[in-house]
Design a protein around this motif. Sequence first.
Motif, PDB file in Angstrom:
ATOM      1  N   MET A 160       0.457  -1.310   0.128  1.00 49.60           N
ATOM      2  CA  MET A 160      -0.113   0.095   0.001  1.00 49.60           C
ATOM      3  C   MET A 160       0.828   1.030  -0.477  1.00 49.60           C
ATOM      4  SD  MET A 160      -3.005   1.010   0.306  1.00 49.60           S
ATOM      5  CE  MET A 160      -4.520   2.381   0.937  1.00 49.60           C
ATOM      6  N   ILE A 161       0.789   2.662  -1.055  1.00 48.21           N
ATOM      7  CA  ILE A 161       1.194   3.125  -0.873  1.00 48.21           C
ATOM      8  C   ILE A 161       0.990   4.532   0.316  1.00 48.21           C
ATOM      9  CG2 ILE A 161       0.159   4.060  -2.950  1.00 48.21           C
ATOM     10  CD1 ILE A 161       3.166   5.005  -3.770  1.00 48.21           C
ATOM     11  N   GLN A 162       1.446   5.173   0.606  1.00 48.10           N
ATOM     12  CA  GLN A 162       2.004   5.989   1.495  1.00 48.10           C
ATOM     13  C   GLN A 162       1.823   7.493   0.921  1.00 48.10           C
ATOM     14  OE1 GLN A 162       0.566   5.011   4.917  1.00 48.10           O
ATOM     15  NE2 GLN A 162       1.100   2.933   4.442  1.00 48.10           N
ATOM     16  N   LYS A 163       1.233   8.703   1.421  1.00 50.92           N
ATOM     17  CA  LYS A 163       0.663  10.195   1.457  1.00 50.92           C
ATOM     18  C   LYS A 163       2.402  10.581   1.476  1.00 50.92           C
ATOM     19  CE  LYS A 163      -2.782  12.358   3.433  1.00 50.92           C
ATOM     20  NZ  LYS A 163      -3.788  13.291   3.303  1.00 50.92           N
ATOM     21  N   THR A 181       4.804  12.620   3.254  1.00 46.55           N
ATOM     22  CA  THR A 181       4.694  13.503   5.021  1.00 46.55           C
ATOM     23  C   THR A 181       4.872  15.089   3.987  1.00 46.55           C
ATOM     24  OG1 THR A 181       7.140  13.019   4.843  1.00 46.55           O
ATOM     25  CG2 THR A 181       5.766  11.715   6.303  1.00 46.55           C
ATOM     26  N   ARG A 237       7.577  15.521   0.846  1.00 50.19           N
ATOM     27  CA  ARG A 237       6.480  16.316  -0.643  1.00 50.19           C
ATOM     28  C   ARG A 237       7.560  17.959  -0.617  1.00 50.19           C
ATOM     29  NH1 ARG A 237      -0.303  17.159  -0.808  1.00 50.19           N
ATOM     30  NH2 ARG A 237       0.156  19.106  -1.525  1.00 50.19           N
ATOM     31  N   THR A 243      -2.834  10.081  -5.466  1.00 52.44           N
ATOM     32  CA  THR A 243      -3.033   8.772  -5.552  1.00 52.44           C
ATOM     33  C   THR A 243      -3.915   8.721  -4.267  1.00 52.44           C
ATOM     34  OG1 THR A 243      -0.786   8.903  -5.998  1.00 52.44           O
ATOM     35  CG2 THR A 243      -1.707   6.823  -5.225  1.00 52.44           C
ATOM     36  N   GLU A 246      -5.584   5.763  -4.793  1.00 52.64           N
ATOM     37  CA  GLU A 246      -5.495   5.027  -3.449  1.00 52.64           C
ATOM     38  C   GLU A 246      -4.608   5.084  -1.948  1.00 52.64           C
ATOM     39  OE1 GLU A 246      -4.400   4.272  -6.520  1.00 52.64           O
ATOM     40  OE2 GLU A 246      -3.022   2.266  -6.478  1.00 52.64           O
ATOM     41  N   ALA A 247      -4.301   6.863  -1.568  1.00 49.34           N
ATOM     42  CA  ALA A 247      -3.532   7.266  -0.769  1.00 49.34           C
ATOM     43  C   ALA A 247      -4.458   8.125  -0.374  1.00 49.34           C
ATOM     44  CB  ALA A 247      -2.195   7.295  -0.762  1.00 49.34           C
ATOM     45  N   ASP A 248      -5.405   8.944  -1.105  1.00 47.20           N
ATOM     46  CA  ASP A 248      -6.017   9.643  -0.609  1.00 47.20           C
ATOM     47  C   ASP A 248      -5.011  11.217  -0.976  1.00 47.20           C
ATOM     48  OD1 ASP A 248      -8.229  10.958  -0.830  1.00 47.20           O
ATOM     49  OD2 ASP A 248      -8.425  11.046   1.391  1.00 47.20           O
ATOM     50  N   THR A 291       1.900  10.666  -3.510  1.00 45.97           N
ATOM     51  CA  THR A 291       2.709  10.171  -3.020  1.00 45.97           C
ATOM     52  C   THR A 291       3.796   9.977  -4.102  1.00 45.97           C
ATOM     53  OG1 THR A 291       1.554   8.248  -5.165  1.00 45.97           O
ATOM     54  CG2 THR A 291       0.410   8.688  -2.470  1.00 45.97           C
TER      55      THR A 291
END
Lengths: 96, 96
Positions: free
Chosen positions: A1-4, A6, A10, A74, A76-78, A81
């Motif tokens: 699962m890909i994460q946002k 930080t 960013r 993204t 899935e990560a809302d 990413t």
Amino acid sequence: MIQKLTSAERTAQMARLHGWQTVAERDAIQRKFEFADFNAAFGFMTRVAIKAQEMDHHPEWFNVYNKVDITLSTHEADGVTARDIELASFIDSITA
Amino acid sequence: MIQKLTSAERTAQMARLHGWQTVAERDAIQRKFEFADFNAAFGFMTRVAIKAQEMDHHPEWFNVYNKVDITLSTHEADGVTARDIELASFIDSITA
């Protein structure tokens, strides 16, 4: 699962991109492009489409004539990413 | 100089199209499409792009993944003309 990313990640990543801005209402980045004409704009979109399909990571975009507005986020990560940065970076590389 | 369709002409022409609706805020027509995936959506867009270039009449459109929203209006006439109907008709023919 890909994460946002930080906030710090960013900021660091965005500094390597060209002309991308954060979107006010949501966790996404956006850049507006202007080309000589529709042929150039759609040719650009086609290159991005092929890359997007290869990455299985797709843009939200709007086109009218020679203008293309691209928003990356993204689902899935809302949020933004590393995938968005990678696609933005590719887009920068073909519009340098 | 191409002219806007009269209200009667537009009603008659719109009746021959499939799923196009008038836009509330401006003199334009719009249709939303949904495809199996991005490949199908962008393939469709490419066919429309080639037709648009041939007609020298271009859509305003938004795409995200398998969805494509198209708005047609004629800039020079500041409204819907026979050119928009022709392009809408072509679009209908490839999505029948």
